[in-house]
Design an enzyme around this catalytic site. Sequence first.
Site, PDB file in Angstrom:
ATOM      1  N   ASP A  44     -16.159  -2.972  -1.113  1.00  0.00           N
ATOM      2  CA  ASP A  44     -14.748  -2.394  -0.784  1.00  0.00           C
ATOM      3  C   ASP A  44     -13.668  -3.292  -1.291  1.00  0.00           C
ATOM      4  O   ASP A  44     -12.642  -2.572  -1.678  1.00  0.00           O
ATOM      5  CB  ASP A  44     -14.663  -2.364   0.701  1.00  0.00           C
ATOM      6  CG  ASP A  44     -15.437  -1.025   1.443  1.00  0.00           C
ATOM      7  OD1 ASP A  44     -15.832  -0.204   0.483  1.00  0.00           O
ATOM      8  OD2 ASP A  44     -15.788  -1.056   2.582  1.00  0.00           O
ATOM      9  N   GLY A  45     -13.687  -4.683  -1.297  1.00  0.00           N
ATOM     10  CA  GLY A  45     -12.774  -5.313  -1.764  1.00  0.00           C
ATOM     11  C   GLY A  45     -12.564  -5.038  -3.258  1.00  0.00           C
ATOM     12  O   GLY A  45     -11.168  -4.849  -3.792  1.00  0.00           O
ATOM     13  N   GLU A 115      -4.933  -1.544   5.566  1.00  0.00           N
ATOM     14  CA  GLU A 115      -3.950  -1.841   6.568  1.00  0.00           C
ATOM     15  C   GLU A 115      -3.063  -3.083   6.046  1.00  0.00           C
ATOM     16  O   GLU A 115      -3.045  -3.640   5.071  1.00  0.00           O
ATOM     17  CB  GLU A 115      -4.747  -2.519   7.767  1.00  0.00           C
ATOM     18  CG  GLU A 115      -5.280  -4.020   7.751  1.00  0.00           C
ATOM     19  CD  GLU A 115      -6.524  -4.186   6.968  1.00  0.00           C
ATOM     20  OE1 GLU A 115      -6.470  -4.954   6.059  1.00  0.00           O
ATOM     21  OE2 GLU A 115      -7.370  -3.206   7.259  1.00  0.00           O
ATOM     22  N   ALA A 152      -8.446   5.758   6.773  1.00  0.00           N
ATOM     23  CA  ALA A 152      -9.446   5.099   6.070  1.00  0.00           C
ATOM     24  C   ALA A 152      -9.812   3.590   6.285  1.00  0.00           C
ATOM     25  O   ALA A 152     -10.773   3.189   6.333  1.00  0.00           O
ATOM     26  CB  ALA A 152      -9.288   5.229   4.356  1.00  0.00           C
TER      27      ALA A 152
END
Length: 255
Positions: A44-45, A115, A152
């Site tokens: 994901d990073g 975020e 998400a």
Amino acid sequence: MSQPRIAFLASPAPAAQQALSELVAEHGNHLPEDADVICPLGGDGFMLQTLHRHGALGRPVYGMKLGTVGFLMNHHRGEGLLERLATAEPATLRPLEMRVLTESGATTGSLAYNEVSLLRQTRQAAHLSIDLNGRTRVEELIGDGVLVATPAGSTAYNFSAHGPILPLGSHTIALTPIAPFRPRRWRGAILKADTEVCFKVLDPYKRPVSVTADSHETRNVLEVTIHESRDRTVSLLFDPEHNLEERILSEQFTV
């Protein structure tokens, strides 16, 4: 139908680099600006890094998990990629836009697909006020910090801070305190996506605060303003049996 032009990108992880070599040998490779679809290989990073670097191109993104966490990725399989791309389902993400005023007087900005989080920089708790659409809603939040998450991103840091999981397409954002001391019983809020959130650091010199948009950090901030982007979107592609909407829903029933 002609074969789509694919831009393969890979994290430095050995497994991702090996998959990159195999996929490029079979399908070729294109620059992201020349491609029909971008295919990041990693976790994901690396997906977030890809979105920050190439999201403005407007290309759909089909990721494959070859990293530690792969919530935004599909399972990696070396075969059948063209068939998977043809049947993939899109999920439209709209990032947050962040504007920051620092102690030096500089103003910076960034996007966040997961975020934006404000965190204390020292052992001293952060003291923050929270305005929504120009109206003060929390005069003084004392704690480790606070964050604003997209749907998400609501299953990531937001959820670990006891924030709510937001359905994809709900047009909402999560406002979640991080280890709050005062107000003691305030657990945050679910806001309409077009809400403008403004955080002000009440004691920036004694109690310095940093802000991070996904992985982009700015230190010694005075004020942070956040709202959902009005003109930037990105389309992530997912295998039908593993689509993002179902994955987010399932997270609410995981024990």
